[in-house]
Enzyme design. Sequence first.
Site, PDB file in Angstrom:
ATOM      1  N   LYS A 192     139.160 -39.848  79.466  1.00 36.72           N
ATOM      2  CA  LYS A 192     140.381 -39.954  78.676  1.00 36.72           C
ATOM      3  C   LYS A 192     140.127 -39.357  77.297  1.00 36.72           C
ATOM      4  O   LYS A 192     139.218 -39.781  76.585  1.00 36.72           O
ATOM      5  CB  LYS A 192     140.795 -41.418  78.545  1.00 36.72           C
ATOM      6  CG  LYS A 192     141.970 -41.640  77.617  1.00 36.72           C
ATOM      7  CD  LYS A 192     142.457 -43.077  77.665  1.00 36.72           C
ATOM      8  CE  LYS A 192     143.555 -43.310  76.655  1.00 36.72           C
ATOM      9  NZ  LYS A 192     144.089 -44.679  76.721  1.00 36.72           N
ATOM     10  N   LYS A 246     142.824 -38.046  82.113  1.00 38.77           N
ATOM     11  CA  LYS A 246     144.036 -38.181  81.306  1.00 38.77           C
ATOM     12  C   LYS A 246     143.857 -37.488  79.971  1.00 38.77           C
ATOM     13  O   LYS A 246     142.808 -37.686  79.351  1.00 38.77           O
ATOM     14  CB  LYS A 246     144.302 -39.680  81.100  1.00 38.77           C
ATOM     15  CG  LYS A 246     145.392 -40.000  80.118  1.00 38.77           C
ATOM     16  CD  LYS A 246     145.466 -41.481  79.908  1.00 38.77           C
ATOM     17  CE  LYS A 246     146.466 -41.747  78.806  1.00 38.77           C
ATOM     18  NZ  LYS A 246     146.492 -43.107  78.390  1.00 38.77           N
TER      19      LYS A 246
HETATM   20  C1  PBG Z   1     146.454 -47.636  76.038  1.00 39.85           C
HETATM   21  C2  PBG Z   1     147.102 -46.463  76.692  1.00 39.85           C
HETATM   22  C3  PBG Z   1     147.642 -45.291  76.119  1.00 39.85           C
HETATM   23  C4  PBG Z   1     148.237 -44.565  77.158  1.00 39.85           C
HETATM   24  C5  PBG Z   1     148.018 -45.295  78.324  1.00 39.85           C
HETATM   25  N1  PBG Z   1     147.305 -46.449  78.019  1.00 39.85           N
HETATM   26  C6  PBG Z   1     147.748 -44.864  74.709  1.00 39.85           C
HETATM   27  C7  PBG Z   1     146.558 -44.526  73.923  1.00 39.85           C
HETATM   28  O1  PBG Z   1     145.428 -44.443  74.421  1.00 39.85           O
HETATM   29  O2  PBG Z   1     146.753 -44.374  72.725  1.00 39.85           O
HETATM   30  C8  PBG Z   1     148.996 -43.273  77.015  1.00 39.85           C
HETATM   31  C9  PBG Z   1     149.989 -42.996  78.087  1.00 39.85           C
HETATM   32  C10 PBG Z   1     150.993 -41.958  77.771  1.00 39.85           C
HETATM   33  O3  PBG Z   1     150.954 -41.261  76.741  1.00 39.85           O
HETATM   34  O4  PBG Z   1     151.881 -41.795  78.601  1.00 39.85           O
HETATM   35  N2  PBG Z   1     145.249 -47.406  75.418  1.00 39.85           N
END
Ligand code: PBG
Length: 322
Positions: A192, A246
């Site tokens: 991520k 992601k």
């Molecule tokens: C929580 C999380 C996030 C997303 C999914 N779980 C935000 C982040 O990491 O700031 C992003 C999902 C999206 O942008 O659709 N940490």
Amino acid sequence: MRLRINRFTPSRRDLIYSRDIEASLVQPHFVVSGKLRSEEIDDMPGIYRQSVDVLLDTIGRDMDMGLTSHMLFYVMDEELKDPIATMASEPDSPLNVAIRELRKRHGNEIVIFSDVCLCTGTDHGHCGVLEGEKIANDKSVGELVRIALSNAEAGVDYISLSDMMDNRVAEVRGALEERGYHETGILSYSVKYASSFYGPFRDAASSSPKFGDRKSHQMDVRSGYDEALLEALQDEREGADIIMIKPGLPYLDVLKVVSDEVLRPVAVYNVSGEYSMVHKSCPDSKSRGLMIAEVLSSFARSGASIIVTYHAREAFSGKLLR
Ligand code: PBG
């Protein structure tokens, strides 16, 4: 490692092993407190924050259509937040109530994922426990375990760890085993990135950090394939049942490289910023349909057997992939 987890129910098997792109879609939802609430999210047309009663109807209609996999995010009321997201593990939290009700209504026909991170429940908006301005890894993992166990108790299929702390998959797997949750799986957001494509989500989930950023735990957007592989392989060793990459479109190459290398099923998250890009560039639903089909096909081609996407319902109802 419990290889049976991905095979336990027909709906898990369809999601993971079907070669059909439609069957690999997961629809995200934002759950809030109260009753009869349904608020459309800025920059995300067609996506809402909903109270449990409304959410159950929404997912009921999705299920009737055959869209059976759902990922739930808890958007906590501001006044309930504190430094460690205490309320996120309450058995009566809107998220845990939603999980329990969905399981009651849909049995094993539904696959439920719960996003587990501290950021939607902390008053500082960070994904972990702070020590000064630093995020303390192991203390944060302890809090994630607490939240994960409450979702497991409610009956979730997959705990979805989105925080990017080190060693959290092993700790959560260990805690699940200790409590006898041998059928509860873990989807790890393994690879991520600290991406600028999460903007509309942070608005939706009111989870923006009050200071600083997420770069001390989410991956550097400039990093290469080696680190992506290390993250993915480590989570696989720690017992993740699904490995996620992601965001999606800017990291299709990483998706391909990782899915060629790992042995567990791979998911991709087509995030909020990617969704709003498509909607902004293509407000007309007919041409947008073609664009969505093209985007989703690229994920399948690059090795994703699970696609988490806000486009899921539109792709399904419009039969865009047939
Ligand atoms: C929580 C999380 C996030 C997303 C999914 N779980 C935000 C982040 O990491 O700031 C992003 C999902 C999206 O942008 O659709 N940490």
